[in-house]
Write a protein that holds these residues in place. Structure first.
Motif, PDB file in Angstrom:
ATOM      1  N   LYS A 129     -20.779 -68.653  -0.697  1.00 44.32           N
ATOM      2  CA  LYS A 129     -21.705 -68.422  -1.808  1.00 44.32           C
ATOM      3  C   LYS A 129     -21.049 -67.539  -2.880  1.00 44.32           C
ATOM      4  CE  LYS A 129     -26.468 -67.066  -2.846  1.00 44.32           C
ATOM      5  NZ  LYS A 129     -27.763 -66.617  -2.267  1.00 44.32           N
ATOM      6  N   VAL A 130     -20.322 -66.523  -2.449  1.00 40.64           N
ATOM      7  CA  VAL A 130     -19.606 -65.652  -3.392  1.00 40.64           C
ATOM      8  C   VAL A 130     -18.536 -66.439  -4.136  1.00 40.64           C
ATOM      9  CG1 VAL A 130     -18.048 -63.678  -3.588  1.00 40.64           C
ATOM     10  CG2 VAL A 130     -20.073 -63.519  -2.127  1.00 40.64           C
ATOM     11  N   LEU A 131     -17.768 -67.245  -3.407  1.00 41.38           N
ATOM     12  CA  LEU A 131     -16.729 -68.069  -4.040  1.00 41.38           C
ATOM     13  C   LEU A 131     -17.340 -69.041  -5.044  1.00 41.38           C
ATOM     14  CD1 LEU A 131     -14.398 -68.960  -1.004  1.00 41.38           C
ATOM     15  CD2 LEU A 131     -13.866 -67.435  -2.916  1.00 41.38           C
ATOM     16  N   ALA A 132     -18.491 -69.632  -4.655  1.00 52.55           N
ATOM     17  CA  ALA A 132     -19.150 -70.602  -5.532  1.00 52.55           C
ATOM     18  C   ALA A 132     -19.640 -69.937  -6.823  1.00 52.55           C
ATOM     19  CB  ALA A 132     -20.323 -71.257  -4.805  1.00 52.55           C
ATOM     20  N   ARG A 133     -20.189 -68.739  -6.696  1.00 48.85           N
ATOM     21  CA  ARG A 133     -20.702 -68.048  -7.882  1.00 48.85           C
ATOM     22  C   ARG A 133     -19.557 -67.699  -8.841  1.00 48.85           C
ATOM     23  NH1 ARG A 133     -22.003 -63.173 -10.191  1.00 48.85           N
ATOM     24  NH2 ARG A 133     -24.012 -63.165 -11.299  1.00 48.85           N
ATOM     25  N   LYS A 134     -18.466 -67.191  -8.305  1.00 49.72           N
ATOM     26  CA  LYS A 134     -17.309 -66.860  -9.144  1.00 49.72           C
ATOM     27  C   LYS A 134     -16.774 -68.112  -9.846  1.00 49.72           C
ATOM     28  CE  LYS A 134     -15.583 -62.834  -6.575  1.00 49.72           C
ATOM     29  NZ  LYS A 134     -14.440 -62.313  -5.759  1.00 49.72           N
ATOM     30  N   ALA A 135     -16.720 -69.207  -9.091  1.00 47.90           N
ATOM     31  CA  ALA A 135     -16.207 -70.457  -9.658  1.00 47.90           C
ATOM     32  C   ALA A 135     -17.138 -70.984 -10.751  1.00 47.90           C
ATOM     33  CB  ALA A 135     -16.038 -71.504  -8.558  1.00 47.90           C
ATOM     34  N   TYR A 136     -18.437 -70.898 -10.507  1.00 49.67           N
ATOM     35  CA  TYR A 136     -19.433 -71.364 -11.487  1.00 49.67           C
ATOM     36  C   TYR A 136     -19.326 -70.574 -12.793  1.00 49.67           C
ATOM     37  CZ  TYR A 136     -24.099 -71.883 -13.589  1.00 49.67           C
ATOM     38  OH  TYR A 136     -25.137 -72.102 -14.453  1.00 49.67           O
ATOM     39  N   LEU A 137     -19.255 -69.258 -12.679  1.00 46.55           N
ATOM     40  CA  LEU A 137     -19.164 -68.413 -13.872  1.00 46.55           C
ATOM     41  C   LEU A 137     -17.847 -68.646 -14.616  1.00 46.55           C
ATOM     42  CD1 LEU A 137     -20.697 -65.061 -12.535  1.00 46.55           C
ATOM     43  CD2 LEU A 137     -21.798 -66.818 -13.932  1.00 46.55           C
ATOM     44  N   SER A 138     -16.771 -68.834 -13.873  1.00 39.12           N
ATOM     45  CA  SER A 138     -15.481 -69.127 -14.516  1.00 39.12           C
ATOM     46  C   SER A 138     -15.524 -70.475 -15.231  1.00 39.12           C
ATOM     47  CB  SER A 138     -14.355 -69.131 -13.471  1.00 39.12           C
ATOM     48  OG  SER A 138     -14.150 -67.847 -12.935  1.00 39.12           O
ATOM     49  N   PHE A 139     -16.171 -71.433 -14.607  1.00 38.68           N
ATOM     50  CA  PHE A 139     -16.343 -72.757 -15.210  1.00 38.68           C
ATOM     51  C   PHE A 139     -17.063 -72.638 -16.554  1.00 38.68           C
ATOM     52  CE2 PHE A 139     -19.175 -76.527 -15.624  1.00 38.68           C
ATOM     53  CZ  PHE A 139     -18.214 -77.525 -15.731  1.00 38.68           C
ATOM     54  N   LEU A 140     -18.142 -71.850 -16.584  1.00 37.88           N
ATOM     55  CA  LEU A 140     -18.896 -71.668 -17.830  1.00 37.88           C
ATOM     56  C   LEU A 140     -18.075 -70.915 -18.880  1.00 37.88           C
ATOM     57  CD1 LEU A 140     -22.492 -70.753 -16.566  1.00 37.88           C
ATOM     58  CD2 LEU A 140     -21.556 -73.001 -17.157  1.00 37.88           C
ATOM     59  N   ARG A 141     -17.322 -69.920 -18.456  1.00 37.92           N
ATOM     60  CA  ARG A 141     -16.494 -69.163 -19.405  1.00 37.92           C
ATOM     61  C   ARG A 141     -15.436 -70.057 -20.051  1.00 37.92           C
ATOM     62  NH1 ARG A 141     -17.030 -64.905 -15.404  1.00 37.92           N
ATOM     63  NH2 ARG A 141     -18.258 -63.187 -16.294  1.00 37.92           N
TER      64      ARG A 141
END
Length: 460
Positions: free
Chosen positions: A406-418
């Protein structure tokens, strides 16, 4: 000599190039020179300065290594004379690759050589430099450090400087490093500058590094910007179905060699962990935030592999010569057309080589194909069977039950948006046209995570 090289194999250069070099080329499997080698070797063997422009996969590495070794052999260079040639590369992986080719070329030649890059133990490099290293392959930061601080580093007899992937050196922010290096090196030397693109910044670097009237050699194909053996296309895929599509793609390609490009290190980490555990495929990952030993091991493993998948960022997009890559998948969009070309350049490398590439685009992003066409990159529209959504359910269950994922997914999601927020082609890759809830679903979230850098932190 160019006519001889163009119409013949390397073996017909017997008597003009040291026999040990020709023997090494034969052992390495090279019989006929590429166009960049045909056009540059006559000038480089005579000691001319050149600016070489050629698309990725054209054979630039041997184009400069052959004359370097030949000229140092003729000068009877020894360890006592110190460094005779320095080759500067923008990345550690590319430097390692050049060094591996150099070692094979020097198999019967008594010239000392060393790879000097950040992330390795500096003390060992200092010891080697004290003993005398004839040919150095290095990244800019570490080389400048040694030039400024390592006592006993003998480079007064330098005969040749090579700036490889010059455009990438500048893009990576090494301009001041290169200027510092050039100011410290002997002026009476041969200089070779190789670059996939020749823009104003590269021309400025050439004026700084090269002597007057360098020879400009270009072998670019004016009809298209990518190699002939490459079949490339795009697939329209909604963001929430991408991970299911990739799962199906990798299952089909288990016996092939595939590179998958992501926009961020966090996205590589997240997708690597998910697919490594849930897809029966050999997967390796590489990105710029990994330690140097891990990157080196990952790169070498994928080079030697006959099949498998490499999840990577654009750290693997430039210059790396990985044998027999069957597919390039651009899971996330490149930063520009030039980066697209470098990504797909990891396949269909060398003479008569073939490869395939696909870029995933959301329905709103199809206009990117027009941008590519304007740069002489022509894509077909691909159709794939609808993927099963079972994988999506598997991912969502995992994110709900596994805290680490879940932590990895959140970091990846936010990086994707950035990456979307700051994308240079914002007209096409527009964060305001991206459904954040569906984008979150692509990372396994049933509820969209909080985003504090869009619309004053409000969800949408």
């Amino acid at each position: 000599m160019e006519d001889i090289i163009a119409k013949s194999s390397f073996s017909m250069l017997e008597g003009k190039i040291d026999g040990r070099i020709l023997k090494a080329l034969k052992v390495m499997g090279y019989s006929k020179p590429t166009q960049i080698q045909v056009k540059t070797l006559p000038h480089l063997l005579l000691g001319d300065d050149i600016i070489g422009a050629a698309k990725t996969g054209s054979g630039k590495t041997l184009a400069f290594l052959i004359p370097i070794v030949e000229n140092l052999i003729k000068l009877q260079f020894t360890r006592k004379q110190g460094t005779g040639c320095i080759i500067i590369s923008p990345t550690r992986e590319l430097a390692l690759q050049i060094y591996e080719v150099l070692k094979k070329l020097l198999i019967d030649v008594d010239l000392t050589h060393s790879l000097i890059v950040g992330g390795e133990k500096k003390l060992k490099e200092i010891v080697r430099l004290h003993k005398g290293v004839n040919i150095i392959v290095s990244t800019p930061g570490r080389l400048l450090d040694h030039l400024q601080n390592t006592q006993g580093f003998s480079y007064e007899n330098l005969k040749c400087l090579v700036l490889d992937e010059a455009d990438k050196l500048l893009e990576a922010g090494f301009e001041k490093h290169i200027a510092g290096i050039i100011n410290l090196l002997p002026k009476n030397r041969q200089t070779m500058l190789f670059s996939a693109t020749i823009d104003d910044s590269v021309k400025n670097l050439a004026r700084l590094a090269l002597r007057h009237n360098p020879t400009l050699i270009s072998v670019k194909d004016e009809t298209q910007s990518t190699v002939e053996g490459l079949q490339q296309g795009y697939f329209i895929c909604p963001v929430e179905k991408r991970i299911c599509w990739l799962y199906k793609m990798l299952k089909k390609c288990k016996k092939l060699k595939v590179m998958v490009f992501f926009s961020s290190c966090n996205s590589v980490d997240f997708h690597y962990e998910f697919f490594r555990k849930n897809c029966k495929a050999d997967i390796i990952s590489i990105h710029g935030k990994q330690s140097q030993p891990r990157r080196k091991e990952a790169f070498q493993s994928f080079v030697e592999a006959k099949s498998g998948t490499l999840f990577c960022t654009d750290v693997a997009a430039r210059g790396l010569d990985i044998p027999k890559v069957d597919w390039i998948v651009q899971f996330d969009p490149p930063s520009d057309v030039k980066e697209y070309i470098h990504r797909v350049g990891r396949t269909a490398r060398g003479l008569n080589a073939n490869g395939r590439a696909v870029i995933l685009l959301r329905p709103e992003e199809e206009e990117f194909v027009t941008f590519l066409k304007n740069e002489k990159v022509y894509l077909d529209k691909y159709n794939f069977d609808e993927p099963s959504m079972d994988v999506q359910e598997m991912l969502e269950d995992l994110i709900q039950t596994n805290g680490v994922m879940k932590v990895l997914a959140r970091k990846a999601y936010l990086s994707f948006l950035r990456c979307y927020k700051k994308h240079p082609f914002s007209k096409v890759f527009n964060i305001n046209k991206l459904d954040l809830h569906l984008a979150a679903k692509a990372f396994g979230f049933l509820e969209q995570p909080h985003v504090d850098f869009l619309n004053n932190g409000k969800k949408r």
